[in-house]
Design a protein around this motif. Sequence first.
Motif, PDB file in Angstrom:
ATOM      1  N   SER A  67      -2.225   3.043  10.024  1.00  0.00           N
ATOM      2  CA  SER A  67      -3.262   3.898   9.436  1.00  0.00           C
ATOM      3  C   SER A  67      -3.672   4.955  10.456  1.00  0.00           C
ATOM      4  CB  SER A  67      -4.470   3.062   9.020  1.00  0.00           C
ATOM      5  OG  SER A  67      -4.125   2.134   8.005  1.00  0.00           O
ATOM      6  N   VAL A  68      -4.018   6.128   9.955  1.00  0.00           N
ATOM      7  CA  VAL A  68      -4.385   7.240  10.838  1.00  0.00           C
ATOM      8  C   VAL A  68      -5.836   7.612  10.575  1.00  0.00           C
ATOM      9  CG1 VAL A  68      -3.774   9.558  11.622  1.00  0.00           C
ATOM     10  CG2 VAL A  68      -2.020   8.072  10.644  1.00  0.00           C
ATOM     11  N   GLU A  69      -6.618   7.656  11.637  1.00  0.00           N
ATOM     12  CA  GLU A  69      -8.023   8.022  11.499  1.00  0.00           C
ATOM     13  C   GLU A  69      -8.148   9.477  11.067  1.00  0.00           C
ATOM     14  OE1 GLU A  69     -10.218   7.142  15.025  1.00  0.00           O
ATOM     15  OE2 GLU A  69      -9.355   5.142  15.243  1.00  0.00           O
ATOM     16  N   SER A  81       6.960  12.799   5.536  1.00  0.00           N
ATOM     17  CA  SER A  81       6.183  12.789   6.779  1.00  0.00           C
ATOM     18  C   SER A  81       4.867  13.541   6.613  1.00  0.00           C
ATOM     19  CB  SER A  81       6.999  13.406   7.919  1.00  0.00           C
ATOM     20  OG  SER A  81       8.132  12.630   8.212  1.00  0.00           O
ATOM     21  N   PHE A  82       4.914  14.694   5.944  1.00  0.00           N
ATOM     22  CA  PHE A  82       3.687  15.454   5.706  1.00  0.00           C
ATOM     23  C   PHE A  82       2.741  14.686   4.781  1.00  0.00           C
ATOM     24  CE2 PHE A  82       6.269  19.580   6.440  1.00  0.00           C
ATOM     25  CZ  PHE A  82       6.060  19.475   7.805  1.00  0.00           C
ATOM     26  N   ARG A 133       0.832  -1.214   0.000  1.00  0.00           N
ATOM     27  CA  ARG A 133       0.000   0.000   0.000  1.00  0.00           C
ATOM     28  C   ARG A 133       0.859   1.253   0.000  1.00  0.00           C
ATOM     29  NH1 ARG A 133      -3.192   0.580   4.663  1.00  0.00           N
ATOM     30  NH2 ARG A 133      -2.048  -1.032   5.784  1.00  0.00           N
ATOM     31  N   TYR A 134       1.955   1.219   0.751  1.00  0.00           N
ATOM     32  CA  TYR A 134       2.838   2.371   0.833  1.00  0.00           C
ATOM     33  C   TYR A 134       3.503   2.619  -0.522  1.00  0.00           C
ATOM     34  CZ  TYR A 134       5.824   5.685   3.345  1.00  0.00           C
ATOM     35  OH  TYR A 134       6.449   6.821   3.801  1.00  0.00           O
ATOM     36  N   ALA A 135       3.974   1.547  -1.157  1.00  0.00           N
ATOM     37  CA  ALA A 135       4.617   1.683  -2.473  1.00  0.00           C
ATOM     38  C   ALA A 135       3.644   2.265  -3.491  1.00  0.00           C
ATOM     39  CB  ALA A 135       5.137   0.327  -2.939  1.00  0.00           C
ATOM     40  N   ASP A 136       2.379   1.849  -3.428  1.00  0.00           N
ATOM     41  CA  ASP A 136       1.377   2.399  -4.350  1.00  0.00           C
ATOM     42  C   ASP A 136       1.198   3.896  -4.138  1.00  0.00           C
ATOM     43  OD1 ASP A 136       0.951  -0.089  -5.467  1.00  0.00           O
ATOM     44  OD2 ASP A 136      -0.820  -0.533  -4.224  1.00  0.00           O
ATOM     45  N   ARG A 137       1.242   4.337  -2.887  1.00  0.00           N
ATOM     46  CA  ARG A 137       1.048   5.760  -2.593  1.00  0.00           C
ATOM     47  C   ARG A 137       2.255   6.591  -3.003  1.00  0.00           C
ATOM     48  NH1 ARG A 137      -2.292   2.947   0.488  1.00  0.00           N
ATOM     49  NH2 ARG A 137      -4.099   3.894   1.520  1.00  0.00           N
ATOM     50  N   GLU A 164      -1.841  13.029   3.237  1.00  0.00           N
ATOM     51  CA  GLU A 164      -2.286  12.443   1.974  1.00  0.00           C
ATOM     52  C   GLU A 164      -2.523  10.944   2.080  1.00  0.00           C
ATOM     53  OE1 GLU A 164       0.230  13.175  -1.375  1.00  0.00           O
ATOM     54  OE2 GLU A 164       0.195  15.345  -1.141  1.00  0.00           O
ATOM     55  N   PHE A 165      -1.512  10.229   2.571  1.00  0.00           N
ATOM     56  CA  PHE A 165      -1.589   8.771   2.573  1.00  0.00           C
ATOM     57  C   PHE A 165      -2.578   8.230   3.602  1.00  0.00           C
ATOM     58  CE2 PHE A 165       3.181   8.284   1.214  1.00  0.00           C
ATOM     59  CZ  PHE A 165       2.891   8.968   0.031  1.00  0.00           C
ATOM     60  N   GLY A 166      -2.620   8.882   4.780  1.00  0.00           N
ATOM     61  CA  GLY A 166      -3.358   8.291   5.893  1.00  0.00           C
ATOM     62  C   GLY A 166      -2.697   7.021   6.386  1.00  0.00           C
ATOM     63  N   LEU A 167      -1.426   6.856   6.046  1.00  0.00           N
ATOM     64  CA  LEU A 167      -0.639   5.671   6.415  1.00  0.00           C
ATOM     65  C   LEU A 167       0.763   6.138   6.768  1.00  0.00           C
ATOM     66  CD1 LEU A 167      -0.474   2.511   6.500  1.00  0.00           C
ATOM     67  CD2 LEU A 167       0.366   2.640   4.136  1.00  0.00           C
ATOM     68  N   VAL A 168       1.160   5.965   8.015  1.00  0.00           N
ATOM     69  CA  VAL A 168       2.428   6.512   8.507  1.00  0.00           C
ATOM     70  C   VAL A 168       3.343   5.376   8.949  1.00  0.00           C
ATOM     71  CG1 VAL A 168       3.512   8.035  10.209  1.00  0.00           C
ATOM     72  CG2 VAL A 168       1.269   8.609   9.266  1.00  0.00           C
ATOM     73  N   GLN A 169       4.569   5.388   8.434  1.00  0.00           N
ATOM     74  CA  GLN A 169       5.594   4.461   8.908  1.00  0.00           C
ATOM     75  C   GLN A 169       6.178   5.099  10.162  1.00  0.00           C
ATOM     76  OE1 GLN A 169       8.159   2.804  10.263  1.00  0.00           O
ATOM     77  NE2 GLN A 169       9.737   3.603   8.890  1.00  0.00           N
ATOM     78  N   THR A 170       5.847   4.554  11.333  1.00  0.00           N
ATOM     79  CA  THR A 170       6.090   5.267  12.588  1.00  0.00           C
ATOM     80  C   THR A 170       7.397   4.912  13.282  1.00  0.00           C
ATOM     81  OG1 THR A 170       4.885   3.626  13.915  1.00  0.00           O
ATOM     82  CG2 THR A 170       3.604   5.434  12.980  1.00  0.00           C
ATOM     83  N   ASP A 171       8.240   4.083  12.663  1.00  0.00           N
ATOM     84  CA  ASP A 171       9.512   3.724  13.299  1.00  0.00           C
ATOM     85  C   ASP A 171      10.610   4.648  12.784  1.00  0.00           C
ATOM     86  OD1 ASP A 171      11.756   2.600  14.389  1.00  0.00           O
ATOM     87  OD2 ASP A 171      11.322   0.558  13.769  1.00  0.00           O
ATOM     88  N   PRO A 172      11.153   5.530  13.640  1.00  0.00           N
ATOM     89  CA  PRO A 172      12.136   6.512  13.193  1.00  0.00           C
ATOM     90  C   PRO A 172      13.578   6.014  13.192  1.00  0.00           C
ATOM     91  CG  PRO A 172      11.623   6.904  15.475  1.00  0.00           C
ATOM     92  CD  PRO A 172      10.784   5.715  15.053  1.00  0.00           C
ATOM     93  N   ASN A 173      13.782   4.704  13.322  1.00  0.00           N
ATOM     94  CA  ASN A 173      15.139   4.150  13.349  1.00  0.00           C
ATOM     95  C   ASN A 173      15.910   4.578  12.106  1.00  0.00           C
ATOM     96  OD1 ASN A 173      17.450   2.545  13.511  1.00  0.00           O
ATOM     97  ND2 ASN A 173      16.333   0.750  14.225  1.00  0.00           N
ATOM     98  N   PHE A 174      17.110   5.162  12.296  1.00  0.00           N
ATOM     99  CA  PHE A 174      17.906   5.636  11.168  1.00  0.00           C
ATOM    100  C   PHE A 174      18.237   4.512  10.190  1.00  0.00           C
ATOM    101  CE2 PHE A 174      19.857   8.771  14.434  1.00  0.00           C
ATOM    102  CZ  PHE A 174      18.709   9.530  14.392  1.00  0.00           C
TER     103      PHE A 174
END
Length: 445
Positions: A319-321, A281-282, A221-225, A287-297
């Motif tokens: 996913s973010v409501e 991040s923005f 889903r992320y790749a599609d976005r 836009e996506f409503g889908l956040v990769q939340t792991d900030p590991n470098f």
Amino acid sequence: MSAPSKPPASPRGKAVPSSRLSRLWHLGMATGSLAAGLGTKGLMEISRRQPSQRGPIELAPAQMRRFTERLAQMRGAVMKMGQLMSMDGSDLLSPEIAEILGTLRHDAEPMPLGQLAATLKNAYGKGWESGFVQMQLQPIAAASIGQVHRVKTADGRELALKIQFPGVRRSIDSDIRNLRFLLTTFPLLPRDLDIAPMLEEARLMLHRETDYGAEADAMRRYADRVGTHEHLRVPRPHEDLTTPEILAMDFLQGESVERVMQQGAERQHRDLIAQLLVELSFRELFEFGLVQTDPNFANYLYDRPTRRLSLLDFGAAQSVEAQWVECYRQLARAARADDRAGIREGCEALGYIDAHTPREDANEMIDLLRLSGEPVRQSGAYDFGQSDLFERVYYRGRELFMDNRFRRTPVPGTLFLHRKFMGTFMLCRKLRASVDIHGMLEPYL
């Protein structure tokens, strides 16, 4: 099959401790090593340090190394905790200690070769070797949940196999109980702070991260976005080789962003990486409503010749409501305009304060968020390399925290969004980059 390579630190690897008591024992030993490294003086310094005391905190390297080695052997939830500790993004620790702690972002203990072979056999069945013409037995990465191997399949595909450590999924609940036991038994947190919602959200997130089927779906889903972006690449999962314990994906070239930092890359590369991650991040949130939340470098690879950034690890994609998207949009508007009343509304919506919060405490929280919003307010590029904003926010936040002024925790569903935003901020600082956050945010408001 290629001949096995000898891992540099532990040729045979170490098995993951599985029982709750054994993991509690390892965690207790790790905590003891950290306390010994700090010493009585160090513990007092951390808890009572004043904002004017800007020098790095000195720790004993031997004890700190033992602390990280314990967490690296345990993997799982407690290693995640250590990774977050290593990402402070400031100069609070001496360079030597920061480097030791930083190994947790990419240097877990690999599993023994026998355990690796058994995991592959369980996943692919007897004779699994026939499906591959080459496999690099030394992992190219080993983190808290699993390790990654580069392979070439019999039909010619160059892939990365992320192989989950046996027993890690089963250990999550006991790890969280152990962490709660240590945090509530010893005076490590303000007595009025209810950590149960945060730990429960952490438990749920870790269970999601060990669900490789869900991660493959999130990656797709992320790749599609993201689509066909000039500078961003997202691997695609390969379903025929993906199982609950193994995630097969495209192999992507590049060096870790952390290495780019350490090697002192040219300003153009550092600025580009930071700009891409801030913009992403923005887009994720608005836009996506889908956040990769792991900030590991370690979750980002950069290829200097092509100036492309590869995005890895979608186990923490969330996913973010829509209600939270609008809440953050309103808060961003208020922060950008320095609207104090609007910031207060955002604080209440996110659960930091409520109508019963004492006025002084509410004002302190609003002031802290206004301070954090400095890059959003400043028109033009914000130079993170010249800014001491992180230190100012850290010391003021720590002072309020130790004074029991933070009596509420964020709404659990937003906890890992805060982790993502803070992680992006710290990446910008580590890269010493200049980013026009004010301008990049405008289209989303």
